[in-house]
Structure formats: C-alpha cells, structure tokens
Design a protein around this motif. Structure first.
Motif, PDB file in Angstrom:
ATOM      1  N   PRO A   1       0.798  -1.235   0.000  1.00 52.81           N
ATOM      2  CA  PRO A   1       0.000   0.000   0.000  1.00 52.81           C
ATOM      3  C   PRO A   1       0.825   1.277   0.000  1.00 52.81           C
ATOM      4  CG  PRO A   1      -0.195  -1.180   2.095  1.00 52.81           C
ATOM      5  CD  PRO A   1       0.476  -2.103   1.146  1.00 52.81           C
ATOM      6  N   GLU A   2       2.033   1.269   0.584  1.00 53.60           N
ATOM      7  CA  GLU A   2       2.833   2.495   0.582  1.00 53.60           C
ATOM      8  C   GLU A   2       3.294   2.828  -0.831  1.00 53.60           C
ATOM      9  OE1 GLU A   2       4.703   5.936   1.633  1.00 53.60           O
ATOM     10  OE2 GLU A   2       3.193   4.756   2.701  1.00 53.60           O
ATOM     11  N   ALA A   3       3.723   1.834  -1.590  1.00 48.07           N
ATOM     12  CA  ALA A   3       4.104   2.074  -2.986  1.00 48.07           C
ATOM     13  C   ALA A   3       2.909   2.542  -3.791  1.00 48.07           C
ATOM     14  CB  ALA A   3       4.688   0.801  -3.600  1.00 48.07           C
ATOM     15  N   GLU A   4       1.738   1.980  -3.517  1.00 47.83           N
ATOM     16  CA  GLU A   4       0.525   2.403  -4.219  1.00 47.83           C
ATOM     17  C   GLU A   4       0.173   3.843  -3.858  1.00 47.83           C
ATOM     18  OE1 GLU A   4      -3.670   0.202  -4.956  1.00 47.83           O
ATOM     19  OE2 GLU A   4      -3.335   0.890  -2.889  1.00 47.83           O
ATOM     20  N   ARG A   5       0.315   4.206  -2.598  1.00 46.51           N
ATOM     21  CA  ARG A   5      -0.007   5.574  -2.171  1.00 46.51           C
ATOM     22  C   ARG A   5       0.887   6.584  -2.886  1.00 46.51           C
ATOM     23  NH1 ARG A   5       1.817   9.482   0.500  1.00 46.51           N
ATOM     24  NH2 ARG A   5       3.742   8.371   1.053  1.00 46.51           N
ATOM     25  N   ARG A   6       2.185   6.273  -2.993  1.00 43.94           N
ATOM     26  CA  ARG A   6       3.111   7.187  -3.670  1.00 43.94           C
ATOM     27  C   ARG A   6       2.776   7.302  -5.152  1.00 43.94           C
ATOM     28  NH1 ARG A   6       8.935   5.236  -1.076  1.00 43.94           N
ATOM     29  NH2 ARG A   6       8.508   5.933   1.068  1.00 43.94           N
ATOM     30  N   LEU A   7       2.383   6.198  -5.755  1.00 45.46           N
ATOM     31  CA  LEU A   7       1.984   6.236  -7.162  1.00 45.46           C
ATOM     32  C   LEU A   7       0.783   7.147  -7.347  1.00 45.46           C
ATOM     33  CD1 LEU A   7       1.976   5.147 -10.124  1.00 45.46           C
ATOM     34  CD2 LEU A   7       0.495   3.302  -9.284  1.00 45.46           C
ATOM     35  N   HIS A   8      -0.244   6.973  -6.525  1.00 42.87           N
ATOM     36  CA  HIS A   8      -1.450   7.788  -6.662  1.00 42.87           C
ATOM     37  C   HIS A   8      -1.164   9.262  -6.397  1.00 42.87           C
ATOM     38  CE1 HIS A   8      -4.106   4.000  -5.874  1.00 42.87           C
ATOM     39  NE2 HIS A   8      -3.688   4.081  -7.118  1.00 42.87           N
TER      40      HIS A   8
ATOM     41  N   ASP B   1       4.197  15.178 -22.886  1.00 45.63           N
ATOM     42  CA  ASP B   1       5.002  16.053 -22.029  1.00 45.63           C
ATOM     43  C   ASP B   1       4.991  15.618 -20.567  1.00 45.63           C
ATOM     44  OD1 ASP B   1       5.591  17.526 -24.253  1.00 45.63           O
ATOM     45  OD2 ASP B   1       4.169  19.141 -23.820  1.00 45.63           O
ATOM     46  N   ASP B   2       4.023  14.775 -20.184  1.00 43.28           N
ATOM     47  CA  ASP B   2       3.950  14.311 -18.798  1.00 43.28           C
ATOM     48  C   ASP B   2       4.931  13.184 -18.508  1.00 43.28           C
ATOM     49  OD1 ASP B   2       1.788  16.023 -18.091  1.00 43.28           O
ATOM     50  OD2 ASP B   2       0.377  14.634 -19.039  1.00 43.28           O
ATOM     51  N   LEU B   3       5.390  12.494 -19.527  1.00 43.08           N
ATOM     52  CA  LEU B   3       6.186  11.292 -19.305  1.00 43.08           C
ATOM     53  C   LEU B   3       7.432  11.541 -18.454  1.00 43.08           C
ATOM     54  CD1 LEU B   3       5.913   9.511 -22.783  1.00 43.08           C
ATOM     55  CD2 LEU B   3       4.613   9.067 -20.691  1.00 43.08           C
ATOM     56  N   PRO B   4       8.210  12.618 -18.685  1.00 44.06           N
ATOM     57  CA  PRO B   4       9.397  12.816 -17.840  1.00 44.06           C
ATOM     58  C   PRO B   4       9.067  13.055 -16.373  1.00 44.06           C
ATOM     59  CG  PRO B   4       9.555  14.118 -19.863  1.00 44.06           C
ATOM     60  CD  PRO B   4       8.149  13.599 -19.785  1.00 44.06           C
ATOM     61  N   ARG B   5       7.836  13.498 -16.085  1.00 43.51           N
ATOM     62  CA  ARG B   5       7.463  13.784 -14.697  1.00 43.51           C
ATOM     63  C   ARG B   5       6.849  12.592 -13.987  1.00 43.51           C
ATOM     64  NH1 ARG B   5       3.716  18.539 -14.083  1.00 43.51           N
ATOM     65  NH2 ARG B   5       2.724  17.834 -16.015  1.00 43.51           N
ATOM     66  N   LEU B   6       6.553  11.526 -14.688  1.00 40.09           N
ATOM     67  CA  LEU B   6       5.977  10.328 -14.069  1.00 40.09           C
ATOM     68  C   LEU B   6       7.112   9.436 -13.554  1.00 40.09           C
ATOM     69  CD1 LEU B   6       3.099   9.562 -16.601  1.00 40.09           C
ATOM     70  CD2 LEU B   6       2.894  10.544 -14.299  1.00 40.09           C
ATOM     71  N   VAL B   7       7.871   9.978 -12.634  1.00 40.25           N
ATOM     72  CA  VAL B   7       9.097   9.320 -12.172  1.00 40.25           C
ATOM     73  C   VAL B   7       8.768   8.075 -11.347  1.00 40.25           C
ATOM     74  CG1 VAL B   7      11.187   9.613 -10.791  1.00 40.25           C
ATOM     75  CG2 VAL B   7      10.326  11.510 -12.194  1.00 40.25           C
ATOM     76  N   HIS B   8       7.866   8.211 -10.377  1.00 39.95           N
ATOM     77  CA  HIS B   8       7.527   7.061  -9.534  1.00 39.95           C
ATOM     78  C   HIS B   8       6.759   6.016 -10.341  1.00 39.95           C
ATOM     79  CE1 HIS B   8       7.102   5.000  -5.699  1.00 39.95           C
ATOM     80  NE2 HIS B   8       5.848   4.750  -6.023  1.00 39.95           N
ATOM     81  N   THR B   9       5.915   6.477 -11.255  1.00 36.98           N
ATOM     82  CA  THR B   9       5.168   5.535 -12.093  1.00 36.98           C
ATOM     83  C   THR B   9       6.129   4.657 -12.889  1.00 36.98           C
ATOM     84  OG1 THR B   9       3.455   7.235 -12.310  1.00 36.98           O
ATOM     85  CG2 THR B   9       3.324   5.351 -13.798  1.00 36.98           C
ATOM     86  N   ARG B  10       7.122   5.293 -13.486  1.00 35.21           N
ATOM     87  CA  ARG B  10       8.106   4.519 -14.239  1.00 35.21           C
ATOM     88  C   ARG B  10       8.921   3.607 -13.322  1.00 35.21           C
ATOM     89  NH1 ARG B  10      10.089   5.221 -19.442  1.00 35.21           N
ATOM     90  NH2 ARG B  10      12.152   4.300 -19.839  1.00 35.21           N
ATOM     91  N   SER B  11       9.189   4.062 -12.096  1.00 39.81           N
ATOM     92  CA  SER B  11       9.914   3.221 -11.145  1.00 39.81           C
ATOM     93  C   SER B  11       9.100   1.992 -10.759  1.00 39.81           C
ATOM     94  CB  SER B  11      10.274   4.030  -9.894  1.00 39.81           C
ATOM     95  OG  SER B  11      11.157   5.092 -10.204  1.00 39.81           O
TER      96      SER B  11
ATOM     97  N   ALA C   1      -0.794  14.687  -8.794  1.00 44.60           N
ATOM     98  CA  ALA C   1      -0.047  15.924  -8.975  1.00 44.60           C
ATOM     99  C   ALA C   1       0.258  16.192 -10.447  1.00 44.60           C
ATOM    100  CB  ALA C   1       1.259  15.857  -8.177  1.00 44.60           C
ATOM    101  N   VAL C   2       0.631  15.169 -11.189  1.00 43.72           N
ATOM    102  CA  VAL C   2       1.047  15.366 -12.577  1.00 43.72           C
ATOM    103  C   VAL C   2      -0.146  15.497 -13.510  1.00 43.72           C
ATOM    104  CG1 VAL C   2       2.272  14.313 -14.531  1.00 43.72           C
ATOM    105  CG2 VAL C   2       3.255  14.210 -12.224  1.00 43.72           C
TER     106      VAL C   2
ATOM    107  N   ALA D   1      -0.445   4.630 -15.582  1.00 46.92           N
ATOM    108  CA  ALA D   1      -0.892   5.948 -15.134  1.00 46.92           C
ATOM    109  C   ALA D   1      -2.377   6.157 -15.410  1.00 46.92           C
ATOM    110  CB  ALA D   1      -0.070   7.034 -15.817  1.00 46.92           C
ATOM    111  N   THR D   2      -2.844   5.729 -16.569  1.00 50.64           N
ATOM    112  CA  THR D   2      -4.246   5.922 -16.937  1.00 50.64           C
ATOM    113  C   THR D   2      -5.169   5.081 -16.058  1.00 50.64           C
ATOM    114  OG1 THR D   2      -3.576   6.370 -19.216  1.00 50.64           O
ATOM    115  CG2 THR D   2      -5.889   5.814 -18.843  1.00 50.64           C
ATOM    116  N   LEU D   3      -4.859   3.805 -15.914  1.00 50.42           N
ATOM    117  CA  LEU D   3      -5.727   2.913 -15.143  1.00 50.42           C
ATOM    118  C   LEU D   3      -5.690   3.253 -13.659  1.00 50.42           C
ATOM    119  CD1 LEU D   3      -4.760  -0.365 -16.997  1.00 50.42           C
ATOM    120  CD2 LEU D   3      -7.019   0.689 -17.026  1.00 50.42           C
ATOM    121  N   ALA D   4      -4.481   3.469 -13.111  1.00 52.14           N
ATOM    122  CA  ALA D   4      -4.380   3.780 -11.686  1.00 52.14           C
ATOM    123  C   ALA D   4      -4.901   5.177 -11.369  1.00 52.14           C
ATOM    124  CB  ALA D   4      -2.927   3.643 -11.227  1.00 52.14           C
ATOM    125  N   GLY D   5      -4.946   6.060 -12.375  1.00 51.84           N
ATOM    126  CA  GLY D   5      -5.553   7.363 -12.159  1.00 51.84           C
ATOM    127  C   GLY D   5      -7.049   7.268 -11.942  1.00 51.84           C
ATOM    128  N   HIS D   6      -7.682   6.245 -12.505  1.00 56.63           N
ATOM    129  CA  HIS D   6      -9.131   6.083 -12.387  1.00 56.63           C
ATOM    130  C   HIS D   6      -9.530   5.121 -11.264  1.00 56.63           C
ATOM    131  CE1 HIS D   6      -8.945   7.765 -16.465  1.00 56.63           C
ATOM    132  NE2 HIS D   6     -10.234   7.999 -16.373  1.00 56.63           N
TER     133      HIS D   6
END
Length: 469
Positions: A263-270, A286-296, A275-276, A395-400
């Motif tokens: 859950p902590e990793a999920e919380r950071r992702l959300h 243009d959002d891709l470089p800012r999705l740092v945790h998502t890519r991690s 924010a992004v 990012a799309t699925l976890a955003g919803h």
C-alpha cells in the motif's frame, strides 16, 4: 525445473557461476553471474540464438528479428526498428492512453474484473494498431488475443521437452496449439492480402504503419531499407504480435498485484498521478518525464516479475566460459528472474521496492544484473516502446481505479514461456469522480479521418536508436 522452476533457478547460484543441468537427455548450462551473462550476450558469433527455445520458435516465427542467426540479424532489425526507436515512441502516447481508458470503461465500483484479460485485450489492440492501423476489427482482435494465449502456453513445454513425438499426439493441448498457430497465420496473411488489394484501388490511402514499411521493403521501395521477401513480411508481423502483446500485459498485471500488496508504494503512485495529471484522464507526451515514480513501479515490476524469465543460446563453436569447456552446439541458458532475485545483486530481492529506481538513489544492484530486455546487439528493439506503453497504461488505469485483491489465496505464479498472472481477478474501487468522457472505439484523437492511426513515418522520422500446456 518442471514443478518449481523459479525456486529451482534461484537455488543454482549456490553451485557456482556456471551450472550444468539436465533437460531430459540433453545437457545444458545455466549462467548465474551477470558478468558472464553479458560476456555471452555480447559475443553473438559464439553464443547465437539457439537451443530448444529458439528451435521451437523458428517453427512459428521463421527467421525473424527474434529468431534469426547472427549473420542475418542486422538486416532483419533494420526492417522493423524504425517505429520502435526511442525518438518515435512518445508519438504513441495518445493511442496507448485511449486504449487504456477503453479497457476500463465498463468497470463499476465493487465489481470483480479479470484484470489479466482486460490488459491482454488492451495490449493486443495497441500493437495491432501500430502494426496494421485499423485493419483488425474488434472481433478479430479478440481472436488474436485468444490465439496468442494458447501459443504462449504451448511454447513453454516445447522449450523444455526435446522429444518432438510428444507434440505430434492428438491431445487437446496439442490441438489447441496447432489450431492457434494456424489461425494466427491466416489472420496475418489476410491483413497483408487486403492491404495489397486496397493499395491498388482508386483513392488508396498510404499508411504509416509497420505493415506498410515491410510491404515497401518487399517492393524494393523502402527508401534505404534492406529488401524484404514475402516470407519476411509474414514472419516479422507474427513475431511482433507474439512479442508485443503478452509481455506488456503480464508486466501490468504483475504491477497491479504487487501494488495491492504494497500500500505504501501504491499511495506514492497515486500521489504522483494526482499531482502530474491534475484530474486529466490520461497522460500527454510532455507528462512522461514527470511520471518518475510511475516509471519506477514499472521498472521494479520488471525486476521482481520479469515476463521474459528464461532464454537459451547455442554455441556455434568450441569455447570456454567461466573455465568450463563448452563444445559446439552446447545449450546455454540465462534467466533474468535468477539474476534479479540474487541477493548478491539486489538487497531484499523478494521485496517490491520501486524507490530503488528513483533518481538520486545509489545504484540498486550489482552492475549488469538488471536485464529485463536482454543486452548487447540482440537487446529487445521494442524496449523503449514497452516501457512507454506500460507507464502510460499504468498511469491511466491507476488514475481512475484502485484495484484490490479479493480475500483468499492469490493465484500462484506459474511460468509458461513468459511469467506473470494470467487469471488475476481484482475488485474495482474508484479513486475519484471522473467527469472526462471515455472515448468510444474508433474515436481516439490519434486516429486519422480514415480511421488509421497516425504512427510515425518509419521512412522519414529521425532518431537512433507449464501450466496447462
């Protein structure tokens, strides 16, 4: 190796850096140290694509970019590398985001959904548009998805069992495999024939997809690309379907399962997505470089549960590796799963820790131990595309949606030719009240007026770049 392959592989480093095993009557060697793996992958003249895995794959894929010998690889790679260069893949962001929205558009709060099936359908639609534009309708995409699932299940046993006679028996599993291969070939040949017919008709619209690039090369009109035979066109398309669908869907399925258990990793992702994206339905390029945790999260999933978990090579001449003499024709295996779960390379290897890969962190493991896409000149040509697809879709699925595991035991990982959950059922929990309209099929902004996806023009764009088997 058959009953508990992952545990078996993880036990081998205790026996040395190069370990001899038996696969039925065959002797094989497993490389357990990352330095030796890279030594082998860099020397493609000595350690060529071969062994039972590639012998079986050649029956399905021919001598394509994945299976061809070293002498043919440069020509084969040049035929198909253009749309998958890193400088091109951001152009696919819109398509991937739209397809991810479509994958979850019918989900409802509290509903249990087969996440594996939904993601497999999504990745099939994405790669079919990259390869064929709009040539596959929804029903055919579903058929391709089912065929690929049957092929992948059948290939694992064919990799480990060297006895051909076993696979000639009319068992239900053998019939499923043969029927899936035949149907997949029929579908691809039909798309090729239809494209050729339409290209000769009045008002023909040129397409900027992989199929068109291959057909241009087959007509010797590839603007500098090497000439392609009719068989090349067929084999490359089958290969890109097989390699471009299940690996990404399994990575995403594994990611959602791991996030639900952490859950902590999920919380950071959300938090990052909120924010992004700031309420937008899907990320823009243009959002891709800012999705740092998502890519991690994607990178750590590839470390923890790499879809490509076991590969073979064959020696083309007598050689010495780690002090052992290998004769010509020896089969050598290496496993990204083994390397990724070796405590000598990664601390707490069984823990899911996306923060290992955040900028500013110390190198997370022994150099060269992280190889989800192989290495050397035969490194996966679609690695940048796969990372972008997985990042945008996550990012799309976890955003919803927040996806929860239902009570009770979870599905056990059962490797086939790829690794990951194939029947992952999860419960949907909406994260926020989304007002953005979900597109209908065919309404994606990435589609042209004629319905064809506007993929990068491969000729002008720049850049470098054994469960039930």
């Amino acid at each position: 190796m058959f009953r508990r392959p992952l545990e078996f592989l993880n036990s081998l480093p205790a026996h040395g850096d190069l370990v001899e095993i038996r696969l039925g009557p065959l002797r094989a060697w497993v490389v357990c140290h990352p330095d030796l793996v890279h030594q082998m992958l860099r020397d493609t003249r000595t350690f060529d694509k071969g062994g039972t895995q590639y012998d079986r794959l050649r029956l399905l894929l021919g001598d394509s970019v994945v299976t061809c010998p070293h002498t043919e690889h440069r020509r084969q790679r040049r035929l198909v590398q253009h749309p998958f260069r890193p400088s091109h893949v951001a152009d696919y962001t819109e398509l991937i985001g739209v397809e991810a929205q479509l994958a979850c558009r019918d989900w409802r709060a509290g509903q249990q959904v087969d996440v594996s099936a939904a993601l497999l359908t999504m990745t099939t639609r994405v790669i079919s548009r990259v390869l064929f534009s709009d040539s596959l309708d929804t029903a055919t995409v579903g058929e391709v998805r089912r065929c690929l699932a049957d092929v992948v299940r059948g290939l694992f046993l064919r990799t480990l069992v060297p006895a051909d006679a076993v696979f000639q028996l009319p068992t239900p599993a053998n019939r499923r495999y043969r029927n899936a291969v035949a149907r997949l070939r029929t579908i691809v040949d039909g798309v090729i024939a239809e494209r050729r017919r339409n290209a000769r008709g009045p008002g023909a619209v040129p397409r900027d997809d992989v199929l068109q690039t291959l057909l241009d090369a087959a007509r010797d009109d590839g603007d500098g690309l090497p000439a392609a035979s009719e068989q090349d066109v067929h084999d490359q398309l089958i290969t890109l379907l097989l390699t471009g669908v299940e690996t990404v869907s399994l990575c995403l399925s594994s990611a959602f399962g791991l996030l639900a258990r952490n859950p902590e990793a999920e919380r950071r992702l959300h938090a990052e997505l909120d924010a992004v994206l700031a309420g937008r339905a899907r990320p823009a390029p243009d959002d891709l470089p800012r999705l740092v945790h998502t890519r991690s999260v994607v990178t750590e999933t590839l470390r923890h549960s790499p879809p490509g978990w076991l590969f073979t090579r064959a020696t083309t001449r007598d050689t010495v590796l780690a002090g052992h003499r290998l004769t010509k024709g020896s089969m050598v295996l290496y496993s990204p799963y083994l390397l990724h779960h070796d405590a000598a390379s990664f601390a707490d290897p069984d823990r899911f820790l996306p923060e290992r890969w955040l900028p500013g962190q110390a190198p997370p493991g022994r150099q060269g131990a992280m190889i989800p896409f192989a290495a050397g000149s035969r490194k996966c040509l679609g690695d940048a595309f796969a990372m972008t697809e997985a990042t945008v879709a996550l990012a799309t699925l976890a955003g919803h949606w927040r996806l929860r595991l239902p009570p009770g035991p979870s599905e056990r990982q059962r490797p086939a030719v790829t690794l990951g959950p194939r029947r992952l059922v999860m419960t949907c929990e909406p994260r926020a009240d989304r007002t953005a309209a979900t597109p209908a099929h065919g309404d994606a902004p990435a589609l042209r007026a004629d319905g064809a996806f506007r993929a990068p023009d491969a000729r002008t764009a720049g850049g470098h770049g054994a469960d039930d088997a």
